[in-house]
Scaffold this motif. Structure first.
Motif, PDB file in Angstrom:
ATOM      1  N   PRO A   1       4.620  -3.437  15.917  1.00  0.00           N
ATOM      2  CA  PRO A   1       4.437  -3.483  14.401  1.00  0.00           C
ATOM      3  C   PRO A   1       4.441  -2.238  13.814  1.00  0.00           C
ATOM      4  O   PRO A   1       4.403  -1.057  14.659  1.00  0.00           O
ATOM      5  CB  PRO A   1       2.903  -3.985  14.512  1.00  0.00           C
ATOM      6  CG  PRO A   1       2.159  -3.786  15.674  1.00  0.00           C
ATOM      7  CD  PRO A   1       3.469  -3.934  16.599  1.00  0.00           C
ATOM      8  N   SER A   2       4.684  -2.062  12.359  1.00  0.00           N
ATOM      9  CA  SER A   2       4.582  -1.071  11.814  1.00  0.00           C
ATOM     10  C   SER A   2       3.349  -0.372  11.885  1.00  0.00           C
ATOM     11  O   SER A   2       2.236  -0.906  12.474  1.00  0.00           O
ATOM     12  CB  SER A   2       4.964  -0.941  10.488  1.00  0.00           C
ATOM     13  OG  SER A   2       3.958  -1.825   9.659  1.00  0.00           O
ATOM     14  N   ALA A   3       3.244   0.918  11.618  1.00  0.00           N
ATOM     15  CA  ALA A   3       2.023   1.786  11.562  1.00  0.00           C
ATOM     16  C   ALA A   3       0.839   1.060  10.522  1.00  0.00           C
ATOM     17  O   ALA A   3      -0.241   1.014  10.813  1.00  0.00           O
ATOM     18  CB  ALA A   3       2.282   3.164  11.168  1.00  0.00           C
ATOM     19  N   ALA A   4       1.266   0.781   9.483  1.00  0.00           N
ATOM     20  CA  ALA A   4       0.442   0.103   8.499  1.00  0.00           C
ATOM     21  C   ALA A   4       0.119  -1.005   8.937  1.00  0.00           C
ATOM     22  O   ALA A   4      -1.063  -1.502   9.099  1.00  0.00           O
ATOM     23  CB  ALA A   4       1.086   0.136   7.128  1.00  0.00           C
ATOM     24  N   ALA A   5       0.964  -1.843   9.450  1.00  0.00           N
ATOM     25  CA  ALA A   5       0.681  -3.449   9.774  1.00  0.00           C
ATOM     26  C   ALA A   5      -0.504  -3.071  11.055  1.00  0.00           C
ATOM     27  O   ALA A   5      -1.418  -4.006  11.184  1.00  0.00           O
ATOM     28  CB  ALA A   5       1.861  -4.049  10.331  1.00  0.00           C
ATOM     29  N   SER A   6      -0.074  -2.284  11.957  1.00  0.00           N
ATOM     30  CA  SER A   6      -0.886  -2.258  12.928  1.00  0.00           C
ATOM     31  C   SER A   6      -2.452  -1.715  12.600  1.00  0.00           C
ATOM     32  O   SER A   6      -3.345  -2.191  13.333  1.00  0.00           O
ATOM     33  CB  SER A   6      -0.406  -1.102  14.220  1.00  0.00           C
ATOM     34  OG  SER A   6      -1.125  -0.927  15.150  1.00  0.00           O
TER      35      SER A   6
ATOM     36  N   ILE B   1      -9.746   6.675   4.242  1.00  0.00           N
ATOM     37  CA  ILE B   1      -9.320   6.387   2.852  1.00  0.00           C
ATOM     38  C   ILE B   1      -8.948   4.887   3.035  1.00  0.00           C
ATOM     39  O   ILE B   1      -9.570   4.080   2.261  1.00  0.00           O
ATOM     40  CB  ILE B   1      -8.091   7.279   2.216  1.00  0.00           C
ATOM     41  CG1 ILE B   1      -8.618   8.650   2.145  1.00  0.00           C
ATOM     42  CG2 ILE B   1      -7.779   6.662   1.082  1.00  0.00           C
ATOM     43  CD1 ILE B   1      -7.419   9.603   2.017  1.00  0.00           C
ATOM     44  N   ALA B   2      -8.206   4.478   4.157  1.00  0.00           N
ATOM     45  CA  ALA B   2      -7.795   3.170   4.213  1.00  0.00           C
ATOM     46  C   ALA B   2      -9.172   2.129   4.191  1.00  0.00           C
ATOM     47  O   ALA B   2      -9.077   1.083   3.491  1.00  0.00           O
ATOM     48  CB  ALA B   2      -7.227   2.806   5.445  1.00  0.00           C
TER      49      ALA B   2
ATOM     50  N   ALA C   1      -2.330  -0.018  -1.714  1.00  0.00           N
ATOM     51  CA  ALA C   1      -0.978  -0.472  -1.338  1.00  0.00           C
ATOM     52  C   ALA C   1      -0.217   0.828  -1.538  1.00  0.00           C
ATOM     53  O   ALA C   1       0.703   0.963  -0.545  1.00  0.00           O
ATOM     54  CB  ALA C   1      -0.513  -1.360  -2.607  1.00  0.00           C
ATOM     55  N   ASP C   2      -0.549   1.784  -2.224  1.00  0.00           N
ATOM     56  CA  ASP C   2       0.070   3.187  -2.023  1.00  0.00           C
ATOM     57  C   ASP C   2      -0.097   3.823  -0.809  1.00  0.00           C
ATOM     58  O   ASP C   2       0.793   4.436  -0.283  1.00  0.00           O
ATOM     59  CB  ASP C   2      -0.272   4.284  -3.166  1.00  0.00           C
ATOM     60  CG  ASP C   2      -0.127   3.963  -4.606  1.00  0.00           C
ATOM     61  OD1 ASP C   2       0.914   2.908  -4.692  1.00  0.00           O
ATOM     62  OD2 ASP C   2      -0.631   4.149  -5.555  1.00  0.00           O
ATOM     63  N   LEU C   3      -1.142   3.842  -0.145  1.00  0.00           N
ATOM     64  CA  LEU C   3      -1.667   4.022   0.946  1.00  0.00           C
ATOM     65  C   LEU C   3      -0.948   3.553   2.159  1.00  0.00           C
ATOM     66  O   LEU C   3      -0.287   4.131   3.304  1.00  0.00           O
ATOM     67  CB  LEU C   3      -3.092   4.161   1.353  1.00  0.00           C
ATOM     68  CG  LEU C   3      -3.414   4.561   2.700  1.00  0.00           C
ATOM     69  CD1 LEU C   3      -3.345   6.275   2.945  1.00  0.00           C
ATOM     70  CD2 LEU C   3      -5.003   4.483   3.192  1.00  0.00           C
ATOM     71  N   ASP C   4      -0.594   2.259   2.147  1.00  0.00           N
ATOM     72  CA  ASP C   4       0.268   1.506   3.044  1.00  0.00           C
ATOM     73  C   ASP C   4       1.575   1.981   3.041  1.00  0.00           C
ATOM     74  O   ASP C   4       2.385   2.286   4.009  1.00  0.00           O
ATOM     75  CB  ASP C   4       0.145  -0.055   2.892  1.00  0.00           C
ATOM     76  CG  ASP C   4      -1.172  -0.705   3.363  1.00  0.00           C
ATOM     77  OD1 ASP C   4      -1.805   0.068   3.941  1.00  0.00           O
ATOM     78  OD2 ASP C   4      -1.058  -1.847   3.011  1.00  0.00           O
ATOM     79  N   LEU C   5       2.143   2.198   1.788  1.00  0.00           N
ATOM     80  CA  LEU C   5       3.673   2.692   1.727  1.00  0.00           C
ATOM     81  C   LEU C   5       3.636   4.148   2.314  1.00  0.00           C
ATOM     82  O   LEU C   5       4.643   4.566   2.888  1.00  0.00           O
ATOM     83  CB  LEU C   5       3.984   2.740   0.267  1.00  0.00           C
ATOM     84  CG  LEU C   5       4.244   1.535  -0.291  1.00  0.00           C
ATOM     85  CD1 LEU C   5       4.648   1.795  -1.772  1.00  0.00           C
ATOM     86  CD2 LEU C   5       5.202   0.933   0.242  1.00  0.00           C
ATOM     87  N   LEU C   6       2.609   5.052   2.049  1.00  0.00           N
ATOM     88  CA  LEU C   6       2.754   6.250   2.955  1.00  0.00           C
ATOM     89  C   LEU C   6       2.859   6.307   4.472  1.00  0.00           C
ATOM     90  O   LEU C   6       3.778   6.672   4.936  1.00  0.00           O
ATOM     91  CB  LEU C   6       1.542   7.100   2.254  1.00  0.00           C
ATOM     92  CG  LEU C   6       1.271   8.549   3.027  1.00  0.00           C
ATOM     93  CD1 LEU C   6       2.403   9.241   2.543  1.00  0.00           C
ATOM     94  CD2 LEU C   6       0.078   9.143   2.530  1.00  0.00           C
ATOM     95  N   ILE C   7       1.686   5.220   5.097  1.00  0.00           N
ATOM     96  CA  ILE C   7       1.675   5.282   6.384  1.00  0.00           C
ATOM     97  C   ILE C   7       3.027   4.670   6.952  1.00  0.00           C
ATOM     98  O   ILE C   7       3.472   5.102   7.947  1.00  0.00           O
ATOM     99  CB  ILE C   7       0.619   4.457   6.664  1.00  0.00           C
ATOM    100  CG1 ILE C   7      -0.934   4.935   6.474  1.00  0.00           C
ATOM    101  CG2 ILE C   7       0.246   4.168   8.099  1.00  0.00           C
ATOM    102  CD1 ILE C   7      -1.940   4.284   6.606  1.00  0.00           C
ATOM    103  N   GLU C   8       3.640   3.925   6.144  1.00  0.00           N
ATOM    104  CA  GLU C   8       4.869   3.488   6.542  1.00  0.00           C
ATOM    105  C   GLU C   8       6.077   4.455   6.779  1.00  0.00           C
ATOM    106  O   GLU C   8       6.823   4.485   7.420  1.00  0.00           O
ATOM    107  CB  GLU C   8       5.379   2.021   5.768  1.00  0.00           C
ATOM    108  CG  GLU C   8       4.762   0.863   5.994  1.00  0.00           C
ATOM    109  CD  GLU C   8       4.907   0.211   7.347  1.00  0.00           C
ATOM    110  OE1 GLU C   8       5.851   0.093   7.888  1.00  0.00           O
ATOM    111  OE2 GLU C   8       3.820   0.457   7.874  1.00  0.00           O
ATOM    112  N   ARG C   9       6.101   5.355   5.685  1.00  0.00           N
ATOM    113  CA  ARG C   9       6.993   6.479   5.703  1.00  0.00           C
ATOM    114  C   ARG C   9       6.720   7.634   6.439  1.00  0.00           C
ATOM    115  O   ARG C   9       7.872   8.252   6.824  1.00  0.00           O
ATOM    116  CB  ARG C   9       6.978   6.848   4.064  1.00  0.00           C
ATOM    117  CG  ARG C   9       7.664   5.676   3.217  1.00  0.00           C
ATOM    118  CD  ARG C   9       7.482   5.942   1.824  1.00  0.00           C
ATOM    119  NE  ARG C   9       7.863   4.779   0.882  1.00  0.00           N
ATOM    120  CZ  ARG C   9       7.807   4.902  -0.573  1.00  0.00           C
ATOM    121  NH1 ARG C   9       6.973   5.909  -0.965  1.00  0.00           N
ATOM    122  NH2 ARG C   9       8.374   3.852  -1.257  1.00  0.00           N
ATOM    123  N   LEU C  10       5.486   7.691   6.819  1.00  0.00           N
ATOM    124  CA  LEU C  10       5.139   8.902   7.504  1.00  0.00           C
ATOM    125  C   LEU C  10       5.629   8.912   9.184  1.00  0.00           C
ATOM    126  O   LEU C  10       5.465   7.741   9.606  1.00  0.00           O
ATOM    127  CB  LEU C  10       3.831   9.343   7.777  1.00  0.00           C
ATOM    128  CG  LEU C  10       2.838   9.808   6.311  1.00  0.00           C
ATOM    129  CD1 LEU C  10       1.543   9.838   6.720  1.00  0.00           C
ATOM    130  CD2 LEU C  10       3.585  11.061   5.805  1.00  0.00           C
TER     131      LEU C  10
END
Length: 230
Positions: A3-8, A139-140, A181-190
């Motif tokens: 799974p992706s980092a955010a999904a995990s 933060i999450a 939602a913004d945080l999930d996008l960041l975690i996905e991109r890092l």
């Protein structure tokens, strides 16, 4: 496929969310003690929220001291931007408390109890001694557990306190979904490595446990809330 980092992270949090939801439900249950519980909530959350901007600024500064780390550049930009979005929210809590008849000094001059220091202080440790990405777990959890829509209106109705006492609850119910939602996008991109993903998860799980304890202490009798932690 892993799974992706955010999904995990969301999956791991889903396993412990019932603990936090139960503590939240106990804190907000209807009854004659609700007005005093709400005042204790304002005091506790002021002690937590006044640390949010300093935490993000410290984590951003640590990122900027690690320019060769591929995570720290985008992380620092996010933290600097998010700090500006969160700036002044502790003042909202002071205004809410004043609307309940609570003097500002009852929030600002009280020594924070050890369980509040444990909730917030763990982040300073990880920022300084591990990696500032730890703060994303904190933060999450805080922004992923926004007040429910309608909670402010119910609390006003059941406590008899003025509507002006519930502005922070109302505003965070509106704001925090977008922030999550913004945080999930960041975690996905890092480009997080395995150790960094683990650190974010450890931070998040610690935050869930500590926040649930904080809510349970708010629910408890005032004498327990005010007593020294063992």
């Amino acid at each position: 496929m892993s799974p992706s980092a955010a999904a995990s992270l969301r999956l791991q949090l889903s396993l412990v969310q019932p603990v936090l939801r139960s503590a939240t439900a106990r804190m907000w249950h209807s009854g004659p003690g609700l007005p005093d519980r709400y005042r204790r909530y304002l005091r506790a959350m002021h002690q937590v929220i006044r640390a949010s901007v300093p935490l993000m600024e410290r984590a951003a500064a640590r990122c900027e001291a690690l320019p060769r780390d591929p995570v720290t550049g985008p992380l620092a930009r996010y933290l600097r931007s998010h700090a500006e979005e969160e700036r002044g929210h502790d003042g909202w809590l002071l205004a809410d408390a004043a609307a309940t008849g609570t003097a500002p000094g009852e929030l600002t001059d009280t020594v924070p109890p050890a369980h509040v220091a444990a909730l917030v202080g763990a982040q300073y440790y990880w920022i300084e001694h591990s990696h500032p990405v730890a703060l994303l777990g904190y933060i999450a959890v805080l922004e992923g557990n926004a007040p429910a829509p309608g909670l402010a209106a119910r609390l006003a109705r059941e406590t008899g306190l003025p509507q002006a006492a519930f502005e922070t609850v109302r505003l965070h119910a509106d704001l925090d979904d977008g922030h999550s939602a913004d945080l999930d996008l960041l975690i996905e991109r890092l480009p997080l490595d395995a150790a960094q993903r683990s650190l974010v998860a450890v931070s998040a799980l610690h935050t869930v446990a500590s926040l649930a304890e904080l809510f349970d202490r708010i629910t408890a009798a005032p004498t327990e809330w005010e007593s020294t932690d063992e």
